[in-house]
Design a protein around this motif. Structure first.
Motif, PDB file in Angstrom:
ATOM      1  N   VAL A 185       0.236  -7.594  -7.587  1.00 22.26           N
ATOM      2  CA  VAL A 185       1.432  -8.804  -7.198  1.00 22.26           C
ATOM      3  C   VAL A 185       0.888  -9.608  -6.712  1.00 22.26           C
ATOM      4  O   VAL A 185       0.068  -9.694  -5.721  1.00 22.26           O
ATOM      5  CB  VAL A 185       2.335  -7.947  -6.092  1.00 22.26           C
ATOM      6  CG1 VAL A 185       3.571  -8.939  -5.697  1.00 22.26           C
ATOM      7  CG2 VAL A 185       3.032  -6.598  -6.608  1.00 22.26           C
ATOM      8  N   PRO A 210       2.289 -11.634  -2.502  1.00 23.40           N
ATOM      9  CA  PRO A 210       3.382 -11.041  -2.417  1.00 23.40           C
ATOM     10  C   PRO A 210       4.429 -11.401  -1.123  1.00 23.40           C
ATOM     11  O   PRO A 210       3.869 -12.222  -0.256  1.00 23.40           O
ATOM     12  CB  PRO A 210       2.643  -9.460  -1.865  1.00 23.40           C
ATOM     13  CG  PRO A 210       1.420  -9.899  -1.366  1.00 23.40           C
ATOM     14  CD  PRO A 210       1.018 -11.254  -2.090  1.00 23.40           C
ATOM     15  N   THR A 250      10.767 -10.865  -7.097  1.00 31.21           N
ATOM     16  CA  THR A 250      10.821  -9.875  -6.100  1.00 31.21           C
ATOM     17  C   THR A 250      12.508  -9.844  -5.555  1.00 31.21           C
ATOM     18  O   THR A 250      13.254 -10.807  -5.392  1.00 31.21           O
ATOM     19  CB  THR A 250      10.314 -10.233  -4.800  1.00 31.21           C
ATOM     20  OG1 THR A 250       9.078 -10.429  -4.842  1.00 31.21           O
ATOM     21  CG2 THR A 250      10.171  -9.010  -3.762  1.00 31.21           C
ATOM     22  N   TYR A 297      11.904  -3.585  -1.643  1.00 35.04           N
ATOM     23  CA  TYR A 297      11.408  -5.019  -2.161  1.00 35.04           C
ATOM     24  C   TYR A 297      10.846  -4.632  -3.327  1.00 35.04           C
ATOM     25  O   TYR A 297       9.706  -4.392  -3.484  1.00 35.04           O
ATOM     26  CB  TYR A 297      10.704  -5.880  -1.441  1.00 35.04           C
ATOM     27  CG  TYR A 297      11.355  -6.255   0.019  1.00 35.04           C
ATOM     28  CD1 TYR A 297      11.319  -5.365   1.140  1.00 35.04           C
ATOM     29  CD2 TYR A 297      12.403  -7.471   0.102  1.00 35.04           C
ATOM     30  CE1 TYR A 297      11.923  -5.677   2.455  1.00 35.04           C
ATOM     31  CE2 TYR A 297      12.711  -7.400   1.338  1.00 35.04           C
ATOM     32  CZ  TYR A 297      12.580  -6.724   2.543  1.00 35.04           C
ATOM     33  OH  TYR A 297      13.477  -7.108   3.802  1.00 35.04           O
ATOM     34  N   LYS A 352       6.417  -2.417  -5.856  1.00 35.00           N
ATOM     35  CA  LYS A 352       7.318  -2.118  -4.706  1.00 35.00           C
ATOM     36  C   LYS A 352       6.375  -2.660  -3.365  1.00 35.00           C
ATOM     37  O   LYS A 352       5.267  -2.513  -3.331  1.00 35.00           O
ATOM     38  CB  LYS A 352       7.731  -0.982  -4.341  1.00 35.00           C
ATOM     39  CG  LYS A 352       9.001  -0.365  -4.475  1.00 35.00           C
ATOM     40  CD  LYS A 352       9.462   0.764  -3.776  1.00 35.00           C
ATOM     41  CE  LYS A 352      10.132   1.793  -4.861  1.00 35.00           C
ATOM     42  NZ  LYS A 352      10.578   3.125  -4.030  1.00 35.00           N
ATOM     43  N   ILE A 353       7.111  -3.702  -2.595  1.00 37.87           N
ATOM     44  CA  ILE A 353       6.525  -4.067  -1.417  1.00 37.87           C
ATOM     45  C   ILE A 353       7.119  -3.419  -0.396  1.00 37.87           C
ATOM     46  O   ILE A 353       8.262  -3.200   0.095  1.00 37.87           O
ATOM     47  CB  ILE A 353       6.805  -5.656  -1.288  1.00 37.87           C
ATOM     48  CG1 ILE A 353       5.962  -6.300  -2.349  1.00 37.87           C
ATOM     49  CG2 ILE A 353       5.950  -6.170  -0.037  1.00 37.87           C
ATOM     50  CD1 ILE A 353       6.422  -7.775  -2.379  1.00 37.87           C
ATOM     51  N   GLN A 389       1.171  -4.620   5.785  1.00 39.07           N
ATOM     52  CA  GLN A 389       2.081  -4.618   4.630  1.00 39.07           C
ATOM     53  C   GLN A 389       1.303  -4.211   3.452  1.00 39.07           C
ATOM     54  O   GLN A 389       0.037  -4.930   3.149  1.00 39.07           O
ATOM     55  CB  GLN A 389       2.610  -5.919   4.453  1.00 39.07           C
ATOM     56  CG  GLN A 389       3.254  -6.247   3.259  1.00 39.07           C
ATOM     57  CD  GLN A 389       4.026  -7.444   2.845  1.00 39.07           C
ATOM     58  OE1 GLN A 389       4.693  -7.737   3.504  1.00 39.07           O
ATOM     59  NE2 GLN A 389       3.810  -8.101   1.885  1.00 39.07           N
ATOM     60  N   HIS A 418       1.586  -3.429  -1.007  1.00 42.09           N
ATOM     61  CA  HIS A 418       2.428  -3.250  -2.048  1.00 42.09           C
ATOM     62  C   HIS A 418       2.000  -2.393  -3.223  1.00 42.09           C
ATOM     63  O   HIS A 418       0.875  -2.056  -3.234  1.00 42.09           O
ATOM     64  CB  HIS A 418       2.671  -4.617  -2.695  1.00 42.09           C
ATOM     65  CG  HIS A 418       1.380  -5.187  -3.204  1.00 42.09           C
ATOM     66  ND1 HIS A 418       0.751  -5.985  -2.178  1.00 42.09           N
ATOM     67  CD2 HIS A 418       0.683  -5.028  -4.269  1.00 42.09           C
ATOM     68  CE1 HIS A 418      -0.384  -6.711  -2.783  1.00 42.09           C
ATOM     69  NE2 HIS A 418      -0.574  -5.998  -3.911  1.00 42.09           N
ATOM     70  N   LYS A 419       3.192  -1.431  -3.542  1.00 34.54           N
ATOM     71  CA  LYS A 419       2.759  -0.266  -4.418  1.00 34.54           C
ATOM     72  C   LYS A 419       3.073  -0.814  -5.841  1.00 34.54           C
ATOM     73  O   LYS A 419       4.194  -1.262  -5.917  1.00 34.54           O
ATOM     74  CB  LYS A 419       3.549   0.840  -3.933  1.00 34.54           C
ATOM     75  CG  LYS A 419       2.841   2.003  -4.095  1.00 34.54           C
ATOM     76  CD  LYS A 419       3.395   3.316  -3.899  1.00 34.54           C
ATOM     77  CE  LYS A 419       2.520   4.560  -4.565  1.00 34.54           C
ATOM     78  NZ  LYS A 419       3.190   5.367  -4.983  1.00 34.54           N
TER      79      LYS A 419
END
Lengths: 299, 186
Positions: free
Chosen positions: A73, A76, A202, A234, A253-254, A296, A298-299
């Motif tokens: 991402v 992000p 997003t 998200y 995903k975030i 944080q 993100h996946k």
């Protein structure tokens, strides 16, 4: 002269065929033994082939790969703290709402670029489509429908969704959506060469879902089927804009830094303890389990 | 199901190499999936199947060790094998430790000591043949023996063997005597 002609015309009578009989073979060598120097044999064969004129084309150990998604991402979205905790009626809630409505300038630019390439993109209709993609992708994951999943989810997201789940049973149900989904962030990175545009959008989603994970033997590992949970997510969706046949697919995903801690699995797990010098003893009472930093990711 | 494994067909062909006609049924038992259980059912115990192929040891000598650990808890089995002098004991111990690690990591077993050896057996692997030279030009075919070793670990405590007391046996005997009848009697 006569004897020469006679000699040339002389017919060779067939000799009696004598087979020299020697003693019978008394020994037996198993076939595997006695083959020494196989490499020498193959080198001989290669030389013979070259002499005979057999030309082997050079084998290229190459393979073409098609890249249809980015590796992560880009830029992000950082969700504001306390999102979905404050109701819209309070003063802070109103401030948050107004901040959210006017998205950053970069997002507006990116949305404009996306609209150039994809005519049907609107900030109003897209979140609904995104939610449909999300629901379809998770339903395909429960059925392990590989082809459908690949069409709904990018190649980067697929292993993250599927890893470890092959011999597990997943039961997922989307109960309802608590708030209408919204586009919150957009970016248009280009990979490798300059014109190769990918669009990443997003979408913020607040919904109620149930998830139950059963292991290979049918025992409940995590979650429960009856108890729905409120989930604020998200989602990042991506599309290869330059490709006319590209589709919007789930890319990741975030997870914000202030997200509540997930509940632990129904299993006792061993954590590696502190490294002790020889002679030291492990003091159980003073030892605190180290908690991971709230960052944080993100996946 | 996409993940159902079909059986490999053994076609009638003389050109099979040694690696193709190997039986992988024991490893496939680890891929068998069970449907989710209802909350009122008893918790199904986890099972792990593990094996090691072509161990350079005799199957008969391995049999003694396999028999020894059958039915023991895994900690007990590892302890016994660690202090056993045979060559197969070291290999068996490695196999058991690997299986325990697999169970905890991949098969959702909670406590690594809560396992017992349900099945343990050894059988013949592929032998290599060599010549053993005797006197007077005679020879023998020497087999370089190899064996496979299989083990199945199940979660929970090992099942207790029923202890039959002398009184129970005597009672059974008396009942047998009492239940005799004379056939073809008037």
């Amino acid at each position: 002269m006569r004897c020469n002609a006679e000699a040339s015309l002389e017919v060779r009578y067939p000799q009696p065929f004598v087979v020299p009989v020697r003693t019978k073979k008394r020994y037996f060598i198993p076939p595997a033994v006695g083959i020494k120097g196989k490499a020498a044999v193959s080198a001989d064969q290669e030389a013979k082939a070259r002499a005979a004129g057999v030309v082997l084309r050079q084998e290229y150990m190459e393979r073409a790969i098609n890249i249809a998604c980015t590796a992560g991402v880009f830029d992000p979205y950082i969700p504001p703290e306390g999102d979905a905790r404050l109701s819209s009626l309070s003063k802070e809630g109103l401030k948050q709402r107004t901040e959210q409505i006017k998205q950053g300038a970069a997002s507006q630019l990116a949305i404009r670029k996306i609209k150039e390439h994809d005519a049907e993109f609107t900030t109003k209709a897209f979140p609904v489509k995104a939610q449909e993609i999300f629901v379809d992708a998770h339903n395909a994951l429960t059925q392990f429908n590989k082809e459908k999943l690949h069409s709904l989810v990018t190649e980067r997201c697929y292993p993250e969704m599927v890893r470890g789940n092959r011999y597990k049973t997943l039961r997922w149900h989307f109960v309802e959506s608590l708030e209408p989904p919204k586009v919150v962030h957009a970016r248009c990175p280009d990979m490798v060469s300059k014109g190769n545009l990918y669009g990443q959008v997003t979408v913020r989603m607040h919904s109620r879902q149930t998830l139950a994970v059963y292991d290979r033997f049918g025992r409940l590992m995590m979650g429960s089927e009856e108890e729905p949970r409120d989930v604020l997510e998200y989602l990042v969706l991506e599309r290869h804009l330059v490709n006319p046949y590209g589709m919007w697919r789930l890319h990741g995903k975030i997870v914000p830094a202030w997200a509540p801690v997930k509940e632990p699995i129904v299993k006792t797990v061993m954590i590696p303890g502190p490294e002790l010098k020889p002679g030291e003893e492990f003091e159980e009472l003073n030892y605190e389990v180290p908690k991971p930093k709230a960052v944080q990711w993100h996946k | 199901m996409l993940f159902a494994f079909g059986k490999t067909q053994k076609l009638p062909c003389i050109h099979t190499s040694a690696a193709l006609d190997v039986n992988k049924n024991w490893d496939r038992k680890n891929l068998h999936m069970f449907p989710p259980q209802q909350p009122d059912e008893a918790r199904r115990p986890a099972e792990v199947h593990h094996c090691r192929r072509q161990i350079k040891y005799s199957k008969d000598k391995m049999w003694y060790l396999a028999n020894m650990i059958r039915g023991m808890t895994i900690d007990e089995a590892i302890a016994q094998l660690e202090f056993n002098d045979k060559k197969g004991a070291k290999i068996m111990k490695e196999v058991l430790l690997e299986a325990q690690e697999m169970a905890v990591r991949n098969h959702n077993v909670e406590y690594k000591s809560n396992l017992y050896v349900a099945e343990s057996f050894s059988n013949k692997g592929k032998y290599l043949k060599r010549i053993r030279y005797h006197g007077r030009g005679m020879f023998g075919i020497m087999d370089k023996v190899h064996c496979h070793y299989f083990v199945k670990l199940v979660e929970g405590l090992p099942p207790k063997a029923e202890q039959k007391t002398g009184f129970d046996q005597a009672k059974n005997y008396v009942e047998q005597l009492k239940s005799r009848t004379i056939i073809h009697a008037l």
